[in-house]
Write a protein that holds these residues in place. Structure first.
Motif, PDB file in Angstrom:
ATOM      1  N   VAL A 115      -3.202  12.960  -2.867  1.00  0.00           N
ATOM      2  CA  VAL A 115      -2.314  11.820  -2.599  1.00  0.00           C
ATOM      3  C   VAL A 115      -3.221  10.668  -2.171  1.00  0.00           C
ATOM      4  O   VAL A 115      -3.925  10.763  -1.178  1.00  0.00           O
ATOM      5  CB  VAL A 115      -1.291  12.136  -1.487  1.00  0.00           C
ATOM      6  N   VAL A 116      -3.254   9.621  -2.995  1.00  0.00           N
ATOM      7  CA  VAL A 116      -4.156   8.502  -2.702  1.00  0.00           C
ATOM      8  C   VAL A 116      -3.379   7.317  -2.140  1.00  0.00           C
ATOM      9  O   VAL A 116      -2.186   7.157  -2.382  1.00  0.00           O
ATOM     10  CB  VAL A 116      -4.932   8.020  -3.957  1.00  0.00           C
ATOM     11  N   GLU A 117      -4.109   6.506  -1.401  1.00  0.00           N
ATOM     12  CA  GLU A 117      -3.547   5.259  -0.912  1.00  0.00           C
ATOM     13  C   GLU A 117      -3.816   4.220  -1.986  1.00  0.00           C
ATOM     14  O   GLU A 117      -4.976   3.877  -2.241  1.00  0.00           O
ATOM     15  CB  GLU A 117      -4.234   4.877   0.393  1.00  0.00           C
ATOM     16  N   ALA A 118      -2.783   3.752  -2.627  1.00  0.00           N
ATOM     17  CA  ALA A 118      -2.942   2.825  -3.739  1.00  0.00           C
ATOM     18  C   ALA A 118      -2.426   1.443  -3.341  1.00  0.00           C
ATOM     19  O   ALA A 118      -1.429   1.318  -2.626  1.00  0.00           O
ATOM     20  CB  ALA A 118      -2.171   3.331  -4.962  1.00  0.00           C
ATOM     21  N   VAL A 119      -3.154   0.419  -3.823  1.00  0.00           N
ATOM     22  CA  VAL A 119      -2.713  -0.964  -3.577  1.00  0.00           C
ATOM     23  C   VAL A 119      -1.961  -1.425  -4.816  1.00  0.00           C
ATOM     24  O   VAL A 119      -2.500  -1.404  -5.922  1.00  0.00           O
ATOM     25  CB  VAL A 119      -3.921  -1.887  -3.313  1.00  0.00           C
ATOM     26  N   LEU A 120      -0.712  -1.817  -4.616  1.00  0.00           N
ATOM     27  CA  LEU A 120       0.113  -2.288  -5.723  1.00  0.00           C
ATOM     28  C   LEU A 120       0.433  -3.765  -5.509  1.00  0.00           C
ATOM     29  O   LEU A 120       1.032  -4.135  -4.494  1.00  0.00           O
ATOM     30  CB  LEU A 120       1.418  -1.467  -5.780  1.00  0.00           C
ATOM     31  N   ASP A 121      -0.024  -4.598  -6.443  1.00  0.00           N
ATOM     32  CA  ASP A 121       0.316  -6.031  -6.406  1.00  0.00           C
ATOM     33  C   ASP A 121       1.452  -6.277  -7.386  1.00  0.00           C
ATOM     34  O   ASP A 121       1.357  -5.906  -8.564  1.00  0.00           O
ATOM     35  CB  ASP A 121      -0.898  -6.880  -6.799  1.00  0.00           C
ATOM     36  N   ILE A 122       2.465  -6.911  -6.896  1.00  0.00           N
ATOM     37  CA  ILE A 122       3.642  -7.176  -7.725  1.00  0.00           C
ATOM     38  C   ILE A 122       3.886  -8.681  -7.738  1.00  0.00           C
ATOM     39  O   ILE A 122       3.959  -9.310  -6.682  1.00  0.00           O
ATOM     40  CB  ILE A 122       4.898  -6.496  -7.122  1.00  0.00           C
ATOM     41  N   SER A 123       3.958  -9.261  -8.958  1.00  0.00           N
ATOM     42  CA  SER A 123       4.328 -10.674  -9.050  1.00  0.00           C
ATOM     43  C   SER A 123       5.532 -10.787  -9.964  1.00  0.00           C
ATOM     44  O   SER A 123       5.581 -10.150 -11.018  1.00  0.00           O
ATOM     45  CB  SER A 123       3.215 -11.525  -9.643  1.00  0.00           C
ATOM     46  N   ARG A 124       6.454 -11.619  -9.553  1.00  0.00           N
ATOM     47  CA  ARG A 124       7.621 -11.876 -10.372  1.00  0.00           C
ATOM     48  C   ARG A 124       7.269 -13.005 -11.329  1.00  0.00           C
ATOM     49  O   ARG A 124       6.812 -14.075 -10.897  1.00  0.00           O
ATOM     50  CB  ARG A 124       8.784 -12.303  -9.463  1.00  0.00           C
ATOM     51  N   THR A 125       7.383 -12.742 -12.625  1.00  0.00           N
ATOM     52  CA  THR A 125       7.108 -13.792 -13.607  1.00  0.00           C
ATOM     53  C   THR A 125       8.408 -14.520 -13.908  1.00  0.00           C
ATOM     54  O   THR A 125       9.481 -14.121 -13.437  1.00  0.00           O
ATOM     55  CB  THR A 125       6.536 -13.190 -14.897  1.00  0.00           C
ATOM     56  N   THR A 126       8.304 -15.564 -14.691  1.00  0.00           N
ATOM     57  CA  THR A 126       9.526 -16.259 -15.097  1.00  0.00           C
ATOM     58  C   THR A 126      10.319 -15.341 -16.022  1.00  0.00           C
ATOM     59  O   THR A 126       9.787 -14.390 -16.589  1.00  0.00           O
ATOM     60  CB  THR A 126       9.194 -17.576 -15.830  1.00  0.00           C
ATOM     61  N   HIS A 127      11.561 -15.575 -16.161  1.00  0.00           N
ATOM     62  CA  HIS A 127      12.457 -14.799 -17.021  1.00  0.00           C
ATOM     63  C   HIS A 127      12.502 -13.327 -16.614  1.00  0.00           C
ATOM     64  O   HIS A 127      12.474 -12.425 -17.467  1.00  0.00           O
ATOM     65  CB  HIS A 127      12.082 -14.930 -18.504  1.00  0.00           C
ATOM     66  N   ASN A 128      12.513 -13.086 -15.309  1.00  0.00           N
ATOM     67  CA  ASN A 128      12.766 -11.736 -14.783  1.00  0.00           C
ATOM     68  C   ASN A 128      11.763 -10.673 -15.195  1.00  0.00           C
ATOM     69  O   ASN A 128      12.117  -9.514 -15.354  1.00  0.00           O
ATOM     70  CB  ASN A 128      14.187 -11.275 -15.171  1.00  0.00           C
ATOM     71  N   GLY A 129      10.512 -11.068 -15.359  1.00  0.00           N
ATOM     72  CA  GLY A 129       9.488 -10.076 -15.659  1.00  0.00           C
ATOM     73  C   GLY A 129       8.667  -9.750 -14.424  1.00  0.00           C
ATOM     74  O   GLY A 129       8.860 -10.335 -13.340  1.00  0.00           O
ATOM     75  N   PHE A 130       7.760  -8.784 -14.596  1.00  0.00           N
ATOM     76  CA  PHE A 130       6.851  -8.424 -13.517  1.00  0.00           C
ATOM     77  C   PHE A 130       5.424  -8.353 -14.056  1.00  0.00           C
ATOM     78  O   PHE A 130       5.195  -7.854 -15.163  1.00  0.00           O
ATOM     79  CB  PHE A 130       7.194  -7.038 -12.944  1.00  0.00           C
TER      80      PHE A 130
ATOM     81  N   VAL B  39       0.868  -1.172   0.000  1.00  0.00           N
ATOM     82  CA  VAL B  39       0.000   0.000   0.000  1.00  0.00           C
ATOM     83  C   VAL B  39       0.905   1.222   0.000  1.00  0.00           C
ATOM     84  O   VAL B  39       1.723   1.396   0.905  1.00  0.00           O
ATOM     85  CB  VAL B  39      -0.940   0.004   1.220  1.00  0.00           C
ATOM     86  N   LEU B  40       0.788   2.009  -1.043  1.00  0.00           N
ATOM     87  CA  LEU B  40       1.699   3.143  -1.225  1.00  0.00           C
ATOM     88  C   LEU B  40       0.913   4.435  -1.403  1.00  0.00           C
ATOM     89  O   LEU B  40      -0.209   4.429  -1.913  1.00  0.00           O
ATOM     90  CB  LEU B  40       2.577   2.920  -2.465  1.00  0.00           C
ATOM     91  N   GLU B  41       1.496   5.513  -1.002  1.00  0.00           N
ATOM     92  CA  GLU B  41       0.892   6.827  -1.189  1.00  0.00           C
ATOM     93  C   GLU B  41       1.362   7.384  -2.527  1.00  0.00           C
ATOM     94  O   GLU B  41       2.562   7.558  -2.748  1.00  0.00           O
ATOM     95  CB  GLU B  41       1.333   7.782  -0.072  1.00  0.00           C
ATOM     96  N   VAL B  42       0.400   7.621  -3.434  1.00  0.00           N
ATOM     97  CA  VAL B  42       0.757   8.086  -4.778  1.00  0.00           C
ATOM     98  C   VAL B  42       0.142   9.459  -5.028  1.00  0.00           C
ATOM     99  O   VAL B  42      -1.049   9.668  -4.786  1.00  0.00           O
ATOM    100  CB  VAL B  42       0.259   7.089  -5.855  1.00  0.00           C
ATOM    101  N   GLY B  43       0.940  10.378  -5.505  1.00  0.00           N
ATOM    102  CA  GLY B  43       0.469  11.731  -5.793  1.00  0.00           C
ATOM    103  C   GLY B  43      -0.230  11.800  -7.143  1.00  0.00           C
ATOM    104  O   GLY B  43       0.178  11.145  -8.102  1.00  0.00           O
ATOM    105  N   LEU B  44      -1.326  12.554  -7.199  1.00  0.00           N
ATOM    106  CA  LEU B  44      -2.060  12.714  -8.459  1.00  0.00           C
ATOM    107  C   LEU B  44      -2.166  14.198  -8.797  1.00  0.00           C
ATOM    108  O   LEU B  44      -2.524  15.013  -7.942  1.00  0.00           O
ATOM    109  CB  LEU B  44      -3.457  12.118  -8.330  1.00  0.00           C
ATOM    110  N   ASP B  45      -1.901  14.529 -10.053  1.00  0.00           N
ATOM    111  CA  ASP B  45      -2.000  15.915 -10.505  1.00  0.00           C
ATOM    112  C   ASP B  45      -3.398  16.199 -11.021  1.00  0.00           C
ATOM    113  O   ASP B  45      -4.076  15.292 -11.490  1.00  0.00           O
ATOM    114  CB  ASP B  45      -0.997  16.177 -11.639  1.00  0.00           C
ATOM    115  N   ALA B  46      -3.792  17.448 -10.960  1.00  0.00           N
ATOM    116  CA  ALA B  46      -5.050  17.868 -11.575  1.00  0.00           C
ATOM    117  C   ALA B  46      -5.009  17.477 -13.050  1.00  0.00           C
ATOM    118  O   ALA B  46      -3.940  17.411 -13.655  1.00  0.00           O
ATOM    119  CB  ALA B  46      -5.229  19.367 -11.430  1.00  0.00           C
ATOM    120  N   LEU B  47      -6.176  17.197 -13.622  1.00  0.00           N
ATOM    121  CA  LEU B  47      -6.152  16.844 -15.045  1.00  0.00           C
ATOM    122  C   LEU B  47      -7.146  17.663 -15.855  1.00  0.00           C
ATOM    123  O   LEU B  47      -8.137  18.171 -15.339  1.00  0.00           O
ATOM    124  CB  LEU B  47      -6.333  15.345 -15.252  1.00  0.00           C
ATOM    125  N   GLN B  48      -6.851  17.749 -17.133  1.00  0.00           N
ATOM    126  CA  GLN B  48      -7.685  18.491 -18.076  1.00  0.00           C
ATOM    127  C   GLN B  48      -8.630  17.520 -18.731  1.00  0.00           C
ATOM    128  O   GLN B  48      -8.223  16.450 -19.153  1.00  0.00           O
ATOM    129  CB  GLN B  48      -6.819  19.120 -19.172  1.00  0.00           C
TER     130      GLN B  48
END
Ligand SMILES: [Zn+2]
Ligand SMILES: [Zn+2]
Length: 175
Positions: free
Chosen positions: A45-60, A24-33
């Motif tokens: 600044v939102v609380e964002a959930v980031l799921d990270i999985s390591r794939t085979t061959h060094n991917g994400f 769970v990370l705090e991510v800044g968001l800019d105003a948008l047009q």
């Protein structure tokens, strides 16, 4: 409150193939047009959930989720609106020869969380930003706010100009 994370070093997690982590990370968001108007994001600044999985061959394989609201004019009635948006975005970054499997947000195992969150939010926006789903908008003839008219129980209508084609028909005489 944790510090704002604009970029995140995925390599630092030292995940092995098949391993995953949820952060769970705090991510800044800019105003948008949007539609020629500027919409502030609340919270910026939102609380964002980031799921990270390591794939085979060094991917994400990555998934980012957060909720935010936009604050700006309703696109129908121009009154202040604060539509909520739920973001659920996925990215894959698989090093190799296949360009489509590279994520534009990952460079040397560092994730550009700020850019991804901004783009994912823009993609998650509804077609129109409204004060409420059933906003009646403005009268196309006189511009009155039809929500306000409905609140006082008034039926707002104009005499319709007769269609010139019908006027022509009226001149025809049938025996
Ligand atoms: Zn509205
Ligand atoms: Zn009107």
């Amino acid at each position: 409150m944790p510090a704002r994370t604009d970029s995140f070093d995925l390599g630092r997690l030292k995940l092995t193939s098949g391993e995953g982590r949820r952060l769970v990370l705090e991510v800044g968001l800019d105003a948008l047009q949007f539609g020629g108007e500027t919409y502030a994001i609340t919270p910026d600044v939102v609380e964002a959930v980031l799921d990270i999985s390591r794939t085979t061959h060094n991917g994400f394989a990555l998934r980012l989720r957060f909720d935010a609201s936009l604050r700006g004019p309703c696109m129908r009635c121009l009154e202040p609106a604060e539509p909520a948006v739920s973001v659920d975005s996925r990215e894959v970054d698989q090093p190799g020869d296949v360009e489509e499997l590279r994520s534009p947000y990952v460079e040397d195992e560092v994730l550009d969380l700020h850019a991804w969150a901004r783009d994912a939010l823009a993609l998650a926006l509804p077609v129109q930003l409204l004060c409420r789903d059933d906003c009646a908008g403005l009268c196309p003839i006189c511009g009155i706010d039809l929500n306000a008219a409905a609140r006082v129980g008034a039926v707002h209508a104009h005499e319709r100009e007769p269609d010139p084609r019908w006027a022509k028909l009226g001149e025809l005489k049938f025996d």
